[in-house]
Design a protein around this motif. Sequence first.
Motif, PDB file in Angstrom:
ATOM      1  N   ALA A 206      -1.227   5.623   7.324  1.00 24.13           N
ATOM      2  CA  ALA A 206      -2.475   4.628   7.510  1.00 24.13           C
ATOM      3  C   ALA A 206      -2.619   4.964   9.206  1.00 24.13           C
ATOM      4  O   ALA A 206      -3.813   4.294   9.506  1.00 24.13           O
ATOM      5  CB  ALA A 206      -2.103   3.546   7.633  1.00 24.13           C
ATOM      6  N   THR A 207      -1.577   5.327   9.855  1.00 22.70           N
ATOM      7  CA  THR A 207      -2.472   5.557  10.845  1.00 22.70           C
ATOM      8  C   THR A 207      -3.442   6.579  11.586  1.00 22.70           C
ATOM      9  O   THR A 207      -3.858   6.204  12.757  1.00 22.70           O
ATOM     10  CB  THR A 207      -0.984   6.076  12.494  1.00 22.70           C
ATOM     11  N   SER A 208      -3.555   7.455  10.681  1.00 28.86           N
ATOM     12  CA  SER A 208      -5.216   8.211  10.457  1.00 28.86           C
ATOM     13  C   SER A 208      -5.571   7.492  10.813  1.00 28.86           C
ATOM     14  O   SER A 208      -7.295   7.442  11.225  1.00 28.86           O
ATOM     15  CB  SER A 208      -4.313   8.812  10.044  1.00 28.86           C
ATOM     16  N   LEU A 209      -5.718   6.533   9.563  1.00 28.94           N
ATOM     17  CA  LEU A 209      -7.128   5.316   9.745  1.00 28.94           C
ATOM     18  C   LEU A 209      -7.183   4.713  11.076  1.00 28.94           C
ATOM     19  O   LEU A 209      -8.428   4.431  11.493  1.00 28.94           O
ATOM     20  CB  LEU A 209      -6.733   4.050   8.158  1.00 28.94           C
ATOM     21  N   TYR A 210      -5.956   4.145  11.345  1.00 27.54           N
ATOM     22  CA  TYR A 210      -6.293   2.933  12.589  1.00 27.54           C
ATOM     23  C   TYR A 210      -6.807   3.779  13.299  1.00 27.54           C
ATOM     24  O   TYR A 210      -7.859   3.686  14.545  1.00 27.54           O
ATOM     25  CB  TYR A 210      -4.715   2.629  12.899  1.00 27.54           C
TER      26      TYR A 210
ATOM     27  N   LYS B  61     -12.784  14.135  15.765  1.00 29.34           N
ATOM     28  CA  LYS B  61     -11.864  14.470  14.398  1.00 29.34           C
ATOM     29  C   LYS B  61     -10.093  13.450  14.182  1.00 29.34           C
ATOM     30  O   LYS B  61      -9.892  12.836  14.635  1.00 29.34           O
ATOM     31  CB  LYS B  61     -10.886  16.135  14.993  1.00 29.34           C
ATOM     32  N   LEU B  62     -10.454  14.197  12.736  1.00 33.52           N
ATOM     33  CA  LEU B  62      -9.332  12.990  12.492  1.00 33.52           C
ATOM     34  C   LEU B  62      -7.755  13.147  12.628  1.00 33.52           C
ATOM     35  O   LEU B  62      -7.378  14.584  12.571  1.00 33.52           O
ATOM     36  CB  LEU B  62      -9.757  13.109  10.520  1.00 33.52           C
ATOM     37  N   GLN B  63      -6.928  12.338  13.565  1.00 32.71           N
ATOM     38  CA  GLN B  63      -6.109  12.531  13.940  1.00 32.71           C
ATOM     39  C   GLN B  63      -4.766  12.477  12.733  1.00 32.71           C
ATOM     40  O   GLN B  63      -4.834  11.898  12.154  1.00 32.71           O
ATOM     41  CB  GLN B  63      -5.801  11.472  15.089  1.00 32.71           C
ATOM     42  N   PRO B  64      -4.361  13.403  13.469  1.00 35.37           N
ATOM     43  CA  PRO B  64      -2.441  13.681  12.205  1.00 35.37           C
ATOM     44  C   PRO B  64      -2.296  11.659  12.758  1.00 35.37           C
ATOM     45  O   PRO B  64      -2.044  11.310  12.950  1.00 35.37           O
ATOM     46  CB  PRO B  64      -1.979  14.339  12.888  1.00 35.37           C
ATOM     47  N   ALA B  65      -1.022  11.888  11.345  1.00 32.19           N
ATOM     48  CA  ALA B  65      -0.423  10.422  11.009  1.00 32.19           C
ATOM     49  C   ALA B  65       0.712   9.926  12.786  1.00 32.19           C
ATOM     50  O   ALA B  65       0.893  11.403  12.895  1.00 32.19           O
ATOM     51  CB  ALA B  65       0.351  10.745   9.673  1.00 32.19           C
TER      52      ALA B  65
ATOM     53  N   HIS C 233      -8.911   8.050   5.006  1.00 30.32           N
ATOM     54  CA  HIS C 233      -8.698   8.748   5.543  1.00 30.32           C
ATOM     55  C   HIS C 233      -7.352   8.961   6.433  1.00 30.32           C
ATOM     56  O   HIS C 233      -6.484   8.431   6.845  1.00 30.32           O
ATOM     57  CB  HIS C 233      -9.201   8.051   7.147  1.00 30.32           C
ATOM     58  N   ILE C 234      -6.935   9.708   5.362  1.00 25.29           N
ATOM     59  CA  ILE C 234      -5.623  10.454   5.591  1.00 25.29           C
ATOM     60  C   ILE C 234      -5.889  12.128   5.811  1.00 25.29           C
ATOM     61  O   ILE C 234      -6.549  12.984   5.280  1.00 25.29           O
ATOM     62  CB  ILE C 234      -5.193  10.573   4.294  1.00 25.29           C
TER      63      ILE C 234
END
Length: 338
Positions: free
Chosen positions: A245-249, A262-266, A318-319
């Motif tokens: 969920a840290t990608s969502l955060y 861009k969506l970041q890795p966890a 958002h994963i």
Amino acid sequence: MENRNNIQDIAFSILDLIPVLEGKTPADSFENTLDLARHAEEWGYMRYWLAEHHNMTGVASSATAVLVGYVASGTKTIRVGSGGVMLPNHAPLVVAEQFGTLGSIYPDRIDLGLGRAPGTDQLTAAALRRNLNGSELDFPHNVQELMQYFHKAEQDRRTYARAVVAEGVNVPVWLLGSSTYSASLAAQLGLPFAFASHFAPAQLFDALYIYRENFKPSEWLKEPYALLCVNAVLADTDAEAERIATSLYQFFLGVIRGRSQKLQPAVDSMEGIWTPYEEAAAMRQLEYAFIGSKQTVKEKMEDFLAETKADELMFVSHIYNHEERLRSYELLAELKKD
């Protein structure tokens, strides 16, 4: 109206913003979208909606009608639709032609969700529309004009122009909202209503009350039908779900900071990435985020359904890792069978 608060009694669906992953391209995201949609169909999800956003580095859901056709062509039974078309950006006639065409090619599988926000910043909205005057204020009129184009009988149409490819085609219209405005309009017009509690939870209960109390039965819908969109990140353990969920955060942190990325890795921890103020701000927006193992999410979801009496839940995730995203949706689907 039947009050549903049992997970087995309601439909599950998916909203896809088509996140662009750090180190990847939009083309990669489109492949992931179709793969997820095919799995969702196999797992029993009712519908798969594509959002409309513009000028966002990490979101590839811009050409919504094109994406709806892309997903519908690669699946067989799942309903596919817009979550939603931002109507101020488009002429109602064009939207009717696009979705009438889709509805003819994929009969009884296409949904048309409509929103009144631009889905972008003001400068980009100006580039999309060329003229901003009255665009959102005209939303009720534009919704009704658009719906007119789907009437088959000439005496039922009140528009000079015709969307010939839409006439008589069954494409259900939904109103989407993050406030009470569209809830009131959906009630007035007798349309199904979808609330964006995945990023704007504050007015959820006010919107549901207004929609249900003022609903007028129509030729399209006899009783109010409320779909609620929420965030979901599931994994085999609570700890693993929190890490994913840290990608969502980080996504919401970017929104708070006004930074398109861009969506970041966890990551293992958000400590040092956001400030306490930013964390609090993100968590206010993420009030309805179901994060954890199946059992943890099941308990939270049952409480949520008991409070809201939702008719359908739509999940956005958002994963970063595609396999983990698939696993999250597979675990969600298993909740309906447990």
